[in-house]
Design an enzyme around this catalytic site. Structure first.
Site: not given
Length: 482
Positions: A253-255, A257
């Site tokens: 996930s981008k959130r 990192g």
């Protein structure tokens, strides 16, 4: 045998996802293994999602990883242009050819009409599928609307009965009921092709023999095959790759990192370690080897050893592998990479970075952890007196106080502040006193570092701190001990 031609066809919508980098890697490895060509194509037909500078990110990432392409936007080739938006004019004639063959049709339904039908389907708990409404228009009605400039799209005419099947290298024989197929749009109202249509046209025109892409395209492939068959073209070999997952339940996930290649490079992971590890997330060499150079990966790669279960991207395992790579780095390269991380906490301290790097290289797992590991050199941390207790060294607060009192005047007398001189002078004093080395050196290290674990021992730390700071910390330790 036909020359193997693979392609990586990313959309320039931002940073490079780890799954995309792995897809590129597998395409590159297979092409090189088979003595073929690796093609880079930029698929920018979705102009709404286009991100300025994203194409350069793709170039820089692939080049940084050592994946040089044989044909592409910047190097040219016999099948260009290699940017879809620059090929815009070639797609409509192919779509019109399909219309003539009855394999596609003009659709004049407005977005509002489609929204109404979609809402009606959802209200019934059904999955919306276009109902072939415009298939019922006569040729005259279609021509009349075209002449009048009525906006349109061109849709694929999918069969509604029977099933469509194909073979995939990773997943084997796959079939889908045709009743599940939707009449996808081929040409959008703005005249641009959809990703799905341009993808097939470009793969054929560029002679792509093996399509290696994410498994999310498994269900779209029957529609791609309808296009190939309608044109009478050869269908490429399909190699669908499993998803790169954080764990068995969660995608990267981008959130958090952990989704993008650049996330890990920015943290201080080495690209060689990252590529090595990423190659093993979804593929295995058939033996116990874990460490590969790019050339060794090319030699070992076999598409028949790709896994059909999700690849788990274990950051702990990556970190271990990264530490092995760092430990084997050329020292000058390590020093160059470590210096900006040292500077974050030690800039202006007149610290011997070369000596610090010698102590740190074997202890560095990821470069972004360096500042925390060396911050004690910049500022003495707070610590509890209980830290002086060490059962093996037979040390506690009272022993620490006694033994620090022994070495403090010895250290104060040292004028030539070198690591060797510190070592020889203090060790001679310990030998003369008859005390155990550990019972003196353990509290000495605690007194000047405030930590149980440090890169280097008491003499290395004292040398790096310098005479003035070392003595200041020792006097403060004696005060703390009462």
């Amino acid at each position: 045998m036909k020359e193997v031609r693979t392609r990586f066809a990313p959309s320039p919508t931002g940073f490079m996802h780890l799954g995309g980098v792995r897809t590129a890697l597998y395409n590159y490895l297979y092409a090189k293994k088979m003595g073929g060509k690796f093609i880079l194509r930029i698929e920018d037909t979705d102009q709404e999602r286009f991100v300025e500078g994203a194409t350069e990110v793709i170039y820089d990432t692939l080049k940084g990883c050592g994946m040089d392409w044989d044909e592409g936007p910047d190097v040219g080739g016999d099948y260009g242009p290699y940017v879809q938006s620059e090929r815009k004019d070639m797609y409509l004639p192919y779509a019109q050819e399909l219309v003539e063959k009855g394999a596609a049709y003009y659709c004049f339904c407005t977005p509002e009409e489609l929204d109404e039908r979609r809402a009606a389907a959802e209200a019934k708990g059904e999955v919306f599928k276009y109902d072939k409404h415009c298939m019922n228009l006569s040729k005259e009605e279609v021509q009349e609307k075209l002449n009048a400039g009525v906006p349109y799209v061109i849709r694929l005419n999918c069969p509604t009965e029977g099933e469509s099947a194909y073979d995939d290298v990773v997943f084997g024989h796959i079939s889908f009921p045709n009743s599940d197929l939707d009449d996808m749009v081929l040409i959008k109202a703005d005249g641009m092709p959809t990703y799905n249509f341009a993808n097939v046209i470009d793969d054929h025109l560029m002679g792509i023999t093996h399509v290696m892409r994410g498994m999310e395209y498994l269900s779209s492939t029957p529609k791609y095959n309808l296009l190939y068959n309608a044109f009478g073209w050869d269908i490429p070999e399909y190699v669908h790759l499993t998803t790169v997952m954080r764990d068995a339940q969660h995608k990267l996930s981008k959130r958090d990192g952990d989704a993008y290649y650049s996330d890990f490079i920015d943290k201080g992971y080495l690209k060689e370690a990252l590529i090595n590890y990423l190659a093993l997330v979804g593929w295995n060499p058939g033996d116990d080897r874990e460490f590969f150079t790019m050339d060794e990966l090319v030699e070992a790669f076999d598409i028949h050893r790709l896994n059909n279960s999700p690849g788990i991207f274990d950051v702990t395992k990556l970190t271990w592998m990264n530490a092995q790579y760092i430990a084997k780095m050329d020292f000058e390269d390590y020093l160059k990479m470590a210096t900006p991380w040292f500077d974050q906490v030690l800039a202006g301290k007149n610290m011997d970075y070369r000596r610090l790097a010698e102590l740190m290289q074997g202890r560095t797992e990821v470069f972004n952890r360096i500042p925390e590991m060396v911050s004690f050199l910049a500022e003495m941390p707070e610590y509890e007196l209980s830290l002086y207790f060490h059962k093996k060294m037979k040390c506690d607060e009272n022993v620490a106080k006694e033994n620090l009192a022994l070495v403090l005047p010895v250290i104060e007398g040292i004028q030539e502040w070198t690591e060797a001189n510190l070592h020889d002078t203090v060790m001679a004093a310990i030998a003369e006193s008859g005390k155990k080395n550990g019972a003196v050196l353990w509290p000495l290290r605690i007194a000047i570092s405030g930590l149980a674990n440090t890169p280097g021992g008491a003499f290395e730390i004292a040398y790096l701190l310098g005479r003035e700071e070392t003595l200041r910390r020792l006097h403060a330790a004696m005060d703390k001990l009462g």
